[in-house]
Design a protein around this motif. Structure first.
Motif, PDB file in Angstrom:
ATOM      1  N   VAL A 187     -46.351 -10.544 -48.932  1.00  0.00           N
ATOM      2  CA  VAL A 187     -44.921 -12.188 -49.300  1.00  0.00           C
ATOM      3  C   VAL A 187     -43.940 -11.626 -48.422  1.00  0.00           C
ATOM      4  N   THR A 188     -43.236 -10.323 -48.428  1.00  0.00           N
ATOM      5  CA  THR A 188     -42.414  -9.561 -48.179  1.00  0.00           C
ATOM      6  C   THR A 188     -42.389  -9.378 -47.486  1.00  0.00           C
ATOM      7  N   GLY A 189     -43.522  -9.720 -46.506  1.00  0.00           N
ATOM      8  CA  GLY A 189     -43.464  -9.088 -44.844  1.00  0.00           C
ATOM      9  C   GLY A 189     -42.947  -7.815 -44.194  1.00  0.00           C
ATOM     10  N   ILE A 190     -43.788  -6.403 -45.136  1.00  0.00           N
ATOM     11  CA  ILE A 190     -43.992  -5.353 -44.972  1.00  0.00           C
ATOM     12  C   ILE A 190     -44.654  -4.928 -45.277  1.00  0.00           C
ATOM     13  N   ARG A 191     -44.871  -3.480 -44.640  1.00  0.00           N
ATOM     14  CA  ARG A 191     -45.832  -2.953 -44.952  1.00  0.00           C
ATOM     15  C   ARG A 191     -45.996  -2.625 -45.893  1.00  0.00           C
ATOM     16  N   VAL A 192     -47.533  -2.410 -46.074  1.00  0.00           N
ATOM     17  CA  VAL A 192     -48.036  -1.694 -47.838  1.00  0.00           C
ATOM     18  C   VAL A 192     -47.026  -0.593 -47.730  1.00  0.00           C
ATOM     19  N   THR A 193     -46.960   0.134 -47.246  1.00  0.00           N
ATOM     20  CA  THR A 193     -46.389   1.841 -48.330  1.00  0.00           C
ATOM     21  C   THR A 193     -45.030   1.425 -48.176  1.00  0.00           C
ATOM     22  N   ALA A 194     -44.472   0.279 -47.436  1.00  0.00           N
ATOM     23  CA  ALA A 194     -42.994   0.277 -47.963  1.00  0.00           C
ATOM     24  C   ALA A 194     -42.767  -0.403 -49.361  1.00  0.00           C
ATOM     25  N   LEU A 195     -43.765  -1.214 -49.591  1.00  0.00           N
ATOM     26  CA  LEU A 195     -43.394  -2.121 -50.597  1.00  0.00           C
ATOM     27  C   LEU A 195     -43.970  -0.884 -51.660  1.00  0.00           C
ATOM     28  N   ARG A 196     -45.000   0.170 -51.840  1.00  0.00           N
ATOM     29  CA  ARG A 196     -45.494   1.012 -52.558  1.00  0.00           C
ATOM     30  C   ARG A 196     -44.392   1.709 -53.324  1.00  0.00           C
ATOM     31  N   GLN A 197     -43.181   2.350 -51.960  1.00  0.00           N
ATOM     32  CA  GLN A 197     -42.022   2.825 -52.316  1.00  0.00           C
ATOM     33  C   GLN A 197     -41.131   2.302 -52.593  1.00  0.00           C
ATOM     34  N   ARG A 198     -41.451   1.056 -52.649  1.00  0.00           N
ATOM     35  CA  ARG A 198     -39.825   0.400 -52.735  1.00  0.00           C
ATOM     36  C   ARG A 198     -40.699   0.228 -54.706  1.00  0.00           C
ATOM     37  N   LEU A 199     -41.788  -0.502 -55.006  1.00  0.00           N
ATOM     38  CA  LEU A 199     -41.969  -1.141 -56.441  1.00  0.00           C
ATOM     39  C   LEU A 199     -42.307   0.627 -57.143  1.00  0.00           C
ATOM     40  N   SER A 200     -42.147   1.691 -56.254  1.00  0.00           N
ATOM     41  CA  SER A 200     -42.057   3.015 -57.283  1.00  0.00           C
ATOM     42  C   SER A 200     -40.542   3.100 -57.732  1.00  0.00           C
TER      43      SER A 200
END
Length: 190
Positions: free
Chosen positions: A154-167
């Protein structure tokens, strides 16, 4: 990959030969993926980790020493990423569960309903205080219930980047909620 082939490939990689990176990928990707799949136990996690390994490896080719062994080097990158993934996941799961419970809709008593409404309002205020990119990750995963992979799409970023943002978003959200809770208690008693 034999010793001589590995040394020749290492030399080409250190010189910045892009064909050498493709050759390394062809020679090592299957074993790297198998290793990460066995560590994680989940195909999609292994695929994400594997992709991130190759991105990091490509960025770090200039750090290779003449005596570097390529496959173990890739495995170390993968292992470190896997353990980072585990730390993020365990830390995030606790906060995600709390947020899901806050959004649950059982039939409450009037005092429970008042408390739930107050908590939801506090959560909404805290969400509004998060930086936009953190808020988006938290809302997509914790509130809307998307998987991390879906939220990354949805956000157009890599999963690792999303996990970092989520954390980071969940950590900031917890701090905001704690701060708001201490202000509420201070206001009632002071």
């Amino acid at each position: 990959m034999t010793g001589e082939d590995g040394q020749e490939l290492l030399g080409r990689l250190r010189q910045g030969d892009k064909d050498a990176l493709r050759a390394l990928y062809c020679a090592c990707h299957g074993r790297l993926f198998s290793y990460l799949l066995r560590l994680s136990g989940r195909r999609e996690v292994a695929q994400d980790l594997c992709s991130e390994v190759w991105c990091r490896a490509a960025a770090k080719l200039d750090t290779l020493r003449p005596d570097s062994r390529l496959l173990p080097w890739l495995f170390v990158i993968g292992r470190n990423l896997f353990f980072s993934h585990c730390r993020w996941r365990s830390r995030d799961e606790h906060y995600l569960n709390e947020l899901r419970l806050a959004a649950a809709d059982p039939l409450p008593t009037p005092p429970e309903e008042a408390l739930r409404t107050e908590r939801e309002a506090a959560l909404e205020r805290a969400l509004a205080r998060l930086p936009g990119h953190y808020r988006e990750a938290v809302v997509l995963v914790a509130v809307e219930g998307l998987t991390r992979e879906e939220a990354a799409d949805v956000t157009g970023i890599r999963v690792t980047a999303l996990r970092q943002r989520l954390s980071r978003g969940l950590k900031a959200l917890k701090e905001i909620l704690a701060e708001e809770g201490s202000m509420d208690r201070g206001g009632k008693h002071g």
